[in-house]
Write a protein that holds these residues in place. Structure first.
Motif, PDB file in Angstrom:
ATOM      1  N   GLY A  14       0.796  -1.221   0.000  1.00  0.00           N
ATOM      2  CA  GLY A  14       0.000   0.000   0.000  1.00  0.00           C
ATOM      3  C   GLY A  14       0.828   1.270   0.000  1.00  0.00           C
ATOM      4  O   GLY A  14       0.287   2.366  -0.166  1.00  0.00           O
ATOM      5  N   MET A  15       2.162   1.147   0.198  1.00  0.00           N
ATOM      6  CA  MET A  15       3.013   2.334   0.266  1.00  0.00           C
ATOM      7  C   MET A  15       3.890   2.491  -0.972  1.00  0.00           C
ATOM      8  O   MET A  15       4.729   3.395  -1.038  1.00  0.00           O
ATOM      9  N   GLU A  16       3.694   1.619  -1.973  1.00  0.00           N
ATOM     10  CA  GLU A  16       4.572   1.636  -3.141  1.00  0.00           C
ATOM     11  C   GLU A  16       4.500   2.959  -3.912  1.00  0.00           C
ATOM     12  O   GLU A  16       5.541   3.500  -4.332  1.00  0.00           O
ATOM     13  N   LEU A  17       3.302   3.484  -4.126  1.00  0.00           N
ATOM     14  CA  LEU A  17       3.153   4.689  -4.941  1.00  0.00           C
ATOM     15  C   LEU A  17       3.742   5.925  -4.275  1.00  0.00           C
ATOM     16  O   LEU A  17       4.393   6.751  -4.927  1.00  0.00           O
ATOM     17  N   ILE A  18       3.529   6.054  -2.980  1.00  0.00           N
ATOM     18  CA  ILE A  18       4.088   7.236  -2.316  1.00  0.00           C
ATOM     19  C   ILE A  18       5.597   7.079  -2.142  1.00  0.00           C
ATOM     20  O   ILE A  18       6.324   8.079  -2.124  1.00  0.00           O
ATOM     21  N   LEU A  19       6.097   5.841  -2.028  1.00  0.00           N
ATOM     22  CA  LEU A  19       7.546   5.645  -2.022  1.00  0.00           C
ATOM     23  C   LEU A  19       8.135   6.050  -3.371  1.00  0.00           C
ATOM     24  O   LEU A  19       9.200   6.677  -3.434  1.00  0.00           O
ATOM     25  N   ALA A  20       7.440   5.700  -4.461  1.00  0.00           N
ATOM     26  CA  ALA A  20       7.921   6.099  -5.792  1.00  0.00           C
ATOM     27  C   ALA A  20       8.005   7.622  -5.895  1.00  0.00           C
ATOM     28  O   ALA A  20       8.995   8.166  -6.414  1.00  0.00           O
ATOM     29  N   ASP A  21       6.978   8.312  -5.394  1.00  0.00           N
ATOM     30  CA  ASP A  21       7.015   9.782  -5.403  1.00  0.00           C
ATOM     31  C   ASP A  21       8.203  10.301  -4.586  1.00  0.00           C
ATOM     32  O   ASP A  21       8.892  11.248  -4.986  1.00  0.00           O
ATOM     33  N   GLU A  22       8.438   9.685  -3.433  1.00  0.00           N
ATOM     34  CA  GLU A  22       9.534  10.114  -2.574  1.00  0.00           C
ATOM     35  C   GLU A  22      10.878   9.912  -3.256  1.00  0.00           C
ATOM     36  O   GLU A  22      11.752  10.791  -3.220  1.00  0.00           O
ATOM     37  N   LEU A  23      11.065   8.756  -3.907  1.00  0.00           N
ATOM     38  CA  LEU A  23      12.330   8.484  -4.584  1.00  0.00           C
ATOM     39  C   LEU A  23      12.580   9.475  -5.709  1.00  0.00           C
ATOM     40  O   LEU A  23      13.721   9.900  -5.938  1.00  0.00           O
ATOM     41  N   GLU A  24      11.521   9.846  -6.433  1.00  0.00           N
ATOM     42  CA  GLU A  24      11.679  10.855  -7.486  1.00  0.00           C
ATOM     43  C   GLU A  24      12.109  12.194  -6.886  1.00  0.00           C
ATOM     44  O   GLU A  24      12.946  12.913  -7.450  1.00  0.00           O
ATOM     45  N   GLN A  25      11.539  12.542  -5.730  1.00  0.00           N
ATOM     46  CA  GLN A  25      11.918  13.796  -5.069  1.00  0.00           C
ATOM     47  C   GLN A  25      13.366  13.762  -4.588  1.00  0.00           C
ATOM     48  O   GLN A  25      14.072  14.766  -4.624  1.00  0.00           O
ATOM     49  N   ILE A  26      13.820  12.588  -4.160  1.00  0.00           N
ATOM     50  CA  ILE A  26      15.208  12.446  -3.711  1.00  0.00           C
ATOM     51  C   ILE A  26      16.156  12.564  -4.900  1.00  0.00           C
ATOM     52  O   ILE A  26      17.311  12.975  -4.748  1.00  0.00           O
ATOM     53  N   GLY A  27      15.663  12.203  -6.105  1.00  0.00           N
ATOM     54  CA  GLY A  27      16.487  12.338  -7.303  1.00  0.00           C
ATOM     55  C   GLY A  27      16.765  11.046  -8.032  1.00  0.00           C
ATOM     56  O   GLY A  27      17.579  11.020  -8.956  1.00  0.00           O
ATOM     57  N   ALA A  28      16.112   9.950  -7.631  1.00  0.00           N
ATOM     58  CA  ALA A  28      16.329   8.665  -8.290  1.00  0.00           C
ATOM     59  C   ALA A  28      15.815   8.711  -9.728  1.00  0.00           C
ATOM     60  O   ALA A  28      14.898   9.470 -10.056  1.00  0.00           O
ATOM     61  N   LEU A  29      16.404   7.872 -10.574  1.00  0.00           N
ATOM     62  CA  LEU A  29      16.044   7.813 -11.988  1.00  0.00           C
ATOM     63  C   LEU A  29      15.267   6.528 -12.280  1.00  0.00           C
ATOM     64  O   LEU A  29      15.373   5.537 -11.551  1.00  0.00           O
ATOM     65  N   GLN A  30      14.501   6.557 -13.381  1.00  0.00           N
ATOM     66  CA  GLN A  30      13.775   5.372 -13.866  1.00  0.00           C
ATOM     67  C   GLN A  30      12.982   4.708 -12.738  1.00  0.00           C
ATOM     68  O   GLN A  30      13.047   3.499 -12.520  1.00  0.00           O
ATOM     69  N   VAL A  31      12.244   5.501 -12.005  1.00  0.00           N
ATOM     70  CA  VAL A  31      11.476   5.013 -10.853  1.00  0.00           C
ATOM     71  C   VAL A  31      10.250   4.245 -11.342  1.00  0.00           C
ATOM     72  O   VAL A  31       9.479   4.752 -12.167  1.00  0.00           O
TER      73      VAL A  31
END
Length: 734
Positions: A14-31
């Motif tokens: 249930g936390m996958e989508l908001i984790l994806a948003d967080e990783l994009e904010q941190i600067g991760a690529l190809q999330v």
């Protein structure tokens, strides 16, 4: 050019989508979100940064090998092929964590032993020495995931679950995990509220997890800053210089961010709990910015100097039926305090019992599903304003009705009212009427009932995949309808449908259909992540019955999609406002040489891509474009693109944050059609459709096009009762 590596950050369901948003904010690529976590790419520094800064991840894994293994011998051989000496030395300790799903190797401890033997044997062969296994805080932690006889071996860079921030010196019974508390705060909108200076109050603060996580968010404090142990510290690829730079950056941001934390206060009726909260807050070095005290719920009130912010609470929700009756007064008290003392605030209630949430007596404007361990829970968000008040337990029906509420509403078998019997008879009549048509035309998904009886204003759709699912939408009742009667009728429907349609109650999804504005018709309603495969003609689609207002497949457009599939052969196809790309799939399967699918939503374009892959379509020939369709049309006209078949099914309104202007189908349809006509080949066909019931096509402004109303031809047998479900026109060059 720096080397990019692939990583996988795990998280709770249930936390996958908001984790994806967080990783994009941190600067991760190809999330890319997936079940149980999120894939991402980046340099080594990015992986270390995620370990330090992610509030939502459990672990950060570096995949080393993927291979098939049905036997212990194959599992051993695959692990032996990895050169472990490239990752750690023989004097380092290590441990292995294995998890297994649907595989012939079905014992995790045995799998761990086999992999351990391969690693030890490899080192012994090379050095005549062997590394030691250490379960607690090993130098190197290895993750083995075996799913359907396929093995993924990864290094665990986190070492210990990242939810452990190391500020919790003491704990209360069944505390929230730190990353779950962070997810709840994000779903509650706390980052935005904090940025605007709003206060936070938790009246049942327990061990102070909400308070501490809220302060760390508002103060830009890295959640991993207090941790001294990570799994990457003994890894041969670890660069301590990079790590020290990240730590110094985090310390600087913390020092600067502490001044931006708004008032954060918690209370608890238990003096012991308040003391534990204070100890944990002290361990997090946040005593100066968080206040915790012992106070009964009845005395909870905001300080007059605070700017209205977020009232957040995780009340007990019980695990036995008897608990519900005892806990109702507590939820009613929460609602009473909010209405009396917290006017103008936002409020969020996290609970595992949906029925109890209705006793807060405020209309929730949004809810999200999260899991507390194995328990499915929801975050209910409220705006504490007089117009959101109501009286009575069930007066605020949500767009998505949880399973607990369905169970609570279900009467005992045979306990049907006269109205329920009438509804059952109508459903049986409709089944008898539609069954020959369904069988003859090989229809798998269809509308069975559409408010046939005024008393039961429901749309009931059947989806036959591997299992039969029933997707039910209850139209919002007029304000003149008595709320109690509305609930009783809903109870009737829930009693009737499983028995008449021969499905278990858990395969019935119930939602309320309210008038949608902008892109809210496409917004996510929850986070169940339940996708199911269904067929339509020669096409296959993924549908979702719980997470979104719509399922991903507009059933009334079935005849249009079939027509597109029949006429797309050898043509270039354009699908504007494409949603999940169903029309494009039919065009591609029908022989379209190329296709272009345009939509503003990343979520639905990802969904469309999954639909394409499900149908084995070549993505090189079928392009997905995320863009504002009106702006994209301007660019396409400049590039002189041409299409022989165009399908346009725009929303009635759209005020997406990605659009500069509000799109209004009645006002803007002429401009839209004229732009699209410039891309239409000389002998091409454009299909334009809308579900706006008051829509009037302005043919006088389309004189250069031959216009034919084909609405009646596009209404199939299951929508005959509702011919205004959509309007449809065929347009060609004169």
């Amino acid at each position: 050019m720096p080397q990019l590596n692939n990583y996988f950050a795990t998280t709770a369901k249930g936390m996958e989508l908001i984790l994806a948003d967080e990783l994009e904010q941190i600067g991760a690529l190809q999330v890319k979100p997936a079940a149980g976590g999120v894939y991402f790419e980046g340099e080594l520094e990015m992986a270390l940064r995620v370990c330090l800064w992610s509030r939502l991840a459990n672990r950060v894994l570096v995949p080393l090998a993927r291979y098939a293994a049905q036997t212990p011998e194959q599992l051993y051989a695959g692990a032996l092929k990895i050169d472990w000496s490239k990752h750690f030395d023989v004097y380092n300790t290590f441990a292995i964590d294995a998890s297994i799903r649907r595989s012939k190797i079905n014992h995790s401890r045995y799998a761990e032993q086999v992999i351990k033997d391969a690693i030890v044997d490899q080192f012994k062969e090379a050095t005549d020495e062997r590394p030691n296994v250490q379960r607690e805080q090993p130098d190197i932690r290895i993750n083995a995931y075996i799913n359907e006889d396929k093995v993924t071996l990864s290094l665990d860079l986190s070492g210990d679950s990242l939810h452990r921030r190391h500020y919790r010196t003491e704990s209360v019974e069944a505390p929230l995990k730190e990353n779950l508390a962070a997810a709840i705060l994000i779903r509650a909108g706390w980052p935005k509220i904090a940025a605007e200076g709003g206060a936070l109050y938790d009246p049942m603060c327990g061990s102070g997890t909400f308070l501490t996580e809220a302060a760390m968010m508002a103060g830009d404090i890295a959640p991993g800053l207090l941790r001294e142990y990570f799994g990457f510290q003994a890894w041969k690829h670890f660069n301590p210089i990079i790590w020290q730079r990240l730590i110094k950056e985090a310390e600087y941001r913390r020092e600067k961010g502490l001044h931006n934390i708004p008032p954060i206060t918690g209370s608890d009726i238990s003096i012991k709990h308040a003391g534990i909260a204070k100890a944990n807050i002290k361990a997090a070095h946040l005593t100066d910015v968080i206040k915790a005290t012992s106070l009964p719920l009845t005395k909870v009130a905001p300080d007059p100097s605070w700017k209205p912010g977020l009232f957040i609470v995780n009340p007990p929700y019980g695990e036995r039926l008897g608990d519900i009756k005892q806990l109702k007064p507590l939820y009613q008290e929460i609602g009473s305090i909010l209405k009396a003392r917290f006017n103008g605030w936002h409020a969020s209630v996290f609970t595992g019992n949906v029925e109890l949430a209705f006793n807060v007596s405020l209309k929730s404007h949004k809810s999200y599903q999260l899991f507390n361990g194995a328990i499915a829970c929801k975050v209910f968000n409220f705006s504490v304003t007089p117009e959101r008040h109501f009286e009575g337990q069930h007066a605020s029906q949500q767009q998505h009705i949880g399973d607990n509420l369905k169970k609570a509403l279900l009467p005992t078998p045979g306990d049907w009212s006269d109205g329920a019997t009438m509804l059952a008879n109508r459903l049986r009549k409709n089944i008898k009427k539609l069954s020959p048509w369904v069988k003859k035309n090989n229809i798998h998904c269809y509308r069975l009932y559409d408010a046939d009886l005024p008393e039961y204003a429901l749309a009931i759709d059947v989806y036959q995949g591997e299992k039969k699912w029933v997707h039910v939408q209850e139209y919002e009742a007029p304000k003149t309808i008595d709320e109690a009667k509305s609930i009783l009728r809903l109870r009737d429907a829930l009693a009737v449908m499983p028995e008449v349609l021969n499905i278990p109650p858990q395969q019935l999804s119930l939602k309320i259909r309210r008038r949608q504005k902008g892109r809210t018709q496409y917004e996510k309603q929850g986070t169940d992540g339940g996708f199911h495969e269904v067929s339509e003609g020669q096409a296959k689609f993924l549908v979702n019955f719980k997470d979104y207002l719509d399922t991903g497949l507009f059933l009334d457009h079935r005849p249009i999609r079939f027509w597109i599939g029949e006429h797309a052969g050898g043509k270039q196809f354009l699908n504007l406002f494409a949603y999940t790309g169903a029309a494009t799939v039919h065009a591609a399967l029908g022989g379209a040489t190329t296709s272009t699918t345009v939509d503003m939503s990343k979520t639905y374009l990802d969904w469309a891509k999954n639909n394409f892959e499900l149908n084995h379509l070549n993505l090189d020939k079928h392009q997905l474009i995320r863009a504002n369709c009106m702006e994209w049309l301007d660019t396409a006209v400049e590039e002189q693109k041409k299409y022989e078949l165009i399908f346009i099914d725009p929303p009635t309104f759209s005020n997406s944050k990605r659009m500069d202007n509000v799109f209004d189908i009645q006002r803007d349809h002429v401009e839209l059609i004229n732009k699209a006509a410039k891309l239409l080949s000389k002998k091409g066909t454009m299909i334009f459709s809308t579900n706006f019931r008051k829509f009037k096509l302005n043919e006088a402004s389309l004189t250069h096009l031959a216009v034919q109303n084909i609405s009646q031809k596009t209404i199939s047998k299951d929508f005959e009762r509702n011919p205004k479900i959509h309007y449809c026109w065929s347009l060609t060059h004169r």
